[in-house]
Design a protein around this motif. Sequence first.
Motif, PDB file in Angstrom:
ATOM      1  N   TYR A 145       0.816  -1.352   0.019  1.00  0.00           N
ATOM      2  CA  TYR A 145       0.124   0.126   0.009  1.00  0.00           C
ATOM      3  C   TYR A 145       0.814   1.267  -0.010  1.00  0.00           C
ATOM      4  N   VAL A 146       2.007   1.166  -0.052  1.00  0.00           N
ATOM      5  CA  VAL A 146       2.931   2.228   0.031  1.00  0.00           C
ATOM      6  C   VAL A 146       3.127   2.690  -1.324  1.00  0.00           C
ATOM      7  N   ALA A 147       2.776   4.333  -1.352  1.00  0.00           N
ATOM      8  CA  ALA A 147       2.975   5.083  -2.797  1.00  0.00           C
ATOM      9  C   ALA A 147       4.199   5.961  -2.575  1.00  0.00           C
ATOM     10  N   ILE A 148       4.867   5.879  -3.550  1.00  0.00           N
ATOM     11  CA  ILE A 148       6.115   7.002  -3.713  1.00  0.00           C
ATOM     12  C   ILE A 148       6.227   7.786  -4.925  1.00  0.00           C
ATOM     13  N   CYS A 149       6.125   9.191  -4.758  1.00  0.00           N
ATOM     14  CA  CYS A 149       6.379   9.971  -5.800  1.00  0.00           C
ATOM     15  C   CYS A 149       7.623  10.984  -5.756  1.00  0.00           C
ATOM     16  N   VAL A 150       8.376  10.808  -6.878  1.00  0.00           N
ATOM     17  CA  VAL A 150       9.646  11.692  -6.847  1.00  0.00           C
ATOM     18  C   VAL A 150       9.504  12.659  -8.051  1.00  0.00           C
ATOM     19  N   GLN A 151       9.740  13.830  -7.959  1.00  0.00           N
ATOM     20  CA  GLN A 151       9.882  14.863  -8.987  1.00  0.00           C
ATOM     21  C   GLN A 151      11.169  15.452  -8.673  1.00  0.00           C
ATOM     22  N   ASP A 152      12.197  15.213  -9.863  1.00  0.00           N
ATOM     23  CA  ASP A 152      13.563  15.613  -9.654  1.00  0.00           C
ATOM     24  C   ASP A 152      13.591  16.929 -10.368  1.00  0.00           C
ATOM     25  N   GLN A 153      14.722  17.646 -10.535  1.00  0.00           N
ATOM     26  CA  GLN A 153      15.072  18.934 -11.218  1.00  0.00           C
ATOM     27  C   GLN A 153      13.986  19.783 -11.120  1.00  0.00           C
ATOM     28  N   GLN A 154      13.490  20.137  -9.907  1.00  0.00           N
ATOM     29  CA  GLN A 154      12.603  20.783  -9.550  1.00  0.00           C
ATOM     30  C   GLN A 154      13.293  22.452  -9.362  1.00  0.00           C
ATOM     31  N   ASP A 155      12.716  23.657  -9.515  1.00  0.00           N
ATOM     32  CA  ASP A 155      13.355  24.814  -9.345  1.00  0.00           C
ATOM     33  C   ASP A 155      12.812  25.181  -7.806  1.00  0.00           C
ATOM     34  N   ILE A 156      13.736  25.115  -6.884  1.00  0.00           N
ATOM     35  CA  ILE A 156      13.684  25.278  -5.577  1.00  0.00           C
ATOM     36  C   ILE A 156      14.655  26.195  -5.005  1.00  0.00           C
ATOM     37  N   ILE A 157      14.364  27.007  -4.258  1.00  0.00           N
ATOM     38  CA  ILE A 157      15.481  27.837  -3.378  1.00  0.00           C
ATOM     39  C   ILE A 157      15.309  27.531  -1.944  1.00  0.00           C
ATOM     40  N   TRP A 158      16.351  27.965  -1.262  1.00  0.00           N
ATOM     41  CA  TRP A 158      16.505  27.603   0.149  1.00  0.00           C
ATOM     42  C   TRP A 158      17.279  28.941   0.514  1.00  0.00           C
ATOM     43  N   GLY A 159      16.609  29.564   1.382  1.00  0.00           N
ATOM     44  CA  GLY A 159      17.331  30.761   2.101  1.00  0.00           C
ATOM     45  C   GLY A 159      17.497  31.886   1.067  1.00  0.00           C
ATOM     46  N   GLY A 160      16.853  31.755  -0.125  1.00  0.00           N
ATOM     47  CA  GLY A 160      16.976  32.681  -1.115  1.00  0.00           C
ATOM     48  C   GLY A 160      18.128  32.429  -2.234  1.00  0.00           C
ATOM     49  N   ALA A 161      18.638  31.075  -1.982  1.00  0.00           N
ATOM     50  CA  ALA A 161      19.784  30.621  -2.939  1.00  0.00           C
ATOM     51  C   ALA A 161      19.448  29.264  -3.462  1.00  0.00           C
ATOM     52  N   GLU A 162      19.833  28.891  -4.711  1.00  0.00           N
ATOM     53  CA  GLU A 162      19.611  27.594  -5.524  1.00  0.00           C
ATOM     54  C   GLU A 162      20.760  26.710  -4.830  1.00  0.00           C
ATOM     55  N   GLY A 163      20.632  25.497  -5.213  1.00  0.00           N
ATOM     56  CA  GLY A 163      21.498  24.407  -4.552  1.00  0.00           C
ATOM     57  C   GLY A 163      20.753  23.004  -4.455  1.00  0.00           C
ATOM     58  N   PRO A 164      21.669  22.204  -3.993  1.00  0.00           N
ATOM     59  CA  PRO A 164      21.074  20.868  -3.784  1.00  0.00           C
ATOM     60  C   PRO A 164      20.010  20.753  -2.743  1.00  0.00           C
ATOM     61  N   ILE A 165      18.676  20.674  -2.982  1.00  0.00           N
ATOM     62  CA  ILE A 165      17.504  20.883  -1.934  1.00  0.00           C
ATOM     63  C   ILE A 165      16.534  19.657  -2.216  1.00  0.00           C
ATOM     64  N   ALA A 166      15.873  19.369  -1.301  1.00  0.00           N
ATOM     65  CA  ALA A 166      14.930  18.177  -1.260  1.00  0.00           C
ATOM     66  C   ALA A 166      13.837  18.567  -0.235  1.00  0.00           C
ATOM     67  N   LEU A 167      12.695  18.680  -0.490  1.00  0.00           N
ATOM     68  CA  LEU A 167      11.643  18.655   0.116  1.00  0.00           C
ATOM     69  C   LEU A 167      10.783  17.594   0.159  1.00  0.00           C
ATOM     70  N   CYS A 168      10.637  17.047   1.212  1.00  0.00           N
ATOM     71  CA  CYS A 168       9.663  15.711   1.308  1.00  0.00           C
ATOM     72  C   CYS A 168       8.302  15.848   2.393  1.00  0.00           C
TER      73      CYS A 168
END
Length: 223
Positions: A145-168
């Motif tokens: 019953y486990v479902a996984i959804c992954v979207q890579d290469q998204q436009d996300i900033i952290w602290g106003g800056a780009e970089g390797p980031i992940a929101l889960c």
Amino acid sequence: PPGADSSLKHVPPQLPPAGVAAMPAKRRSHLSAAVLLAIGVVVCLRAAGLGFASAPSSAEAPPRSSGWTTMTGAAGIASVLGAVGVTAAFARGGGRRRRSCSMDPDATDPTLWVQTTVAMGDKKKEFMQAASKVMSKCLGKPEGYVAICVQDQQDIIWGGAEGPIALCKVVSMGSINLDNNRAVTKEITALLSPFGVPQDRIYVSFFDLERQNVGYNGATFAG
């Protein structure tokens, strides 16, 4: 009042229905069944010669023919069967309204969403399969019953800056608590590490949902 249009007529207020009409459908059906049942019993007793005693008369009533008795008994039986039919029909209708969908009692909805700025490439499916096992193990849920959804290469900033980031985001009916949340966060962070996502650039949010708030298989988990 003087000068008013005489063509206007006073319309009396509509009163709520009274008596049998005001009863709920369930009560009306029960009343109909009771009346039919009573009629059937009385008619059957009369046909069998066991009816209510009547006042004595000077002239004795002529004996009734067997045809009349048979016809009367059949009418009584029909009334009894009608009462049973009314009750059964309403019970079936009520059963359909109350019946919930066939649901595996172990069915749950653990779902993991991951949005990240990095490109996972051909390792994406491997990450998803590993995350599925993490969710099952840490939350104590069947992996089926486990479902996984992954979207890579998204436009996300952290602290106003780009970089390797992940929101889960983790959604589950139950099993959301401090120990499980800590375990899931640790495992997902470890899985993201090979993609260059630092642990201080990962958010994992947890949501505990009630069964009636999750749709599945054409209904909800509550029915």
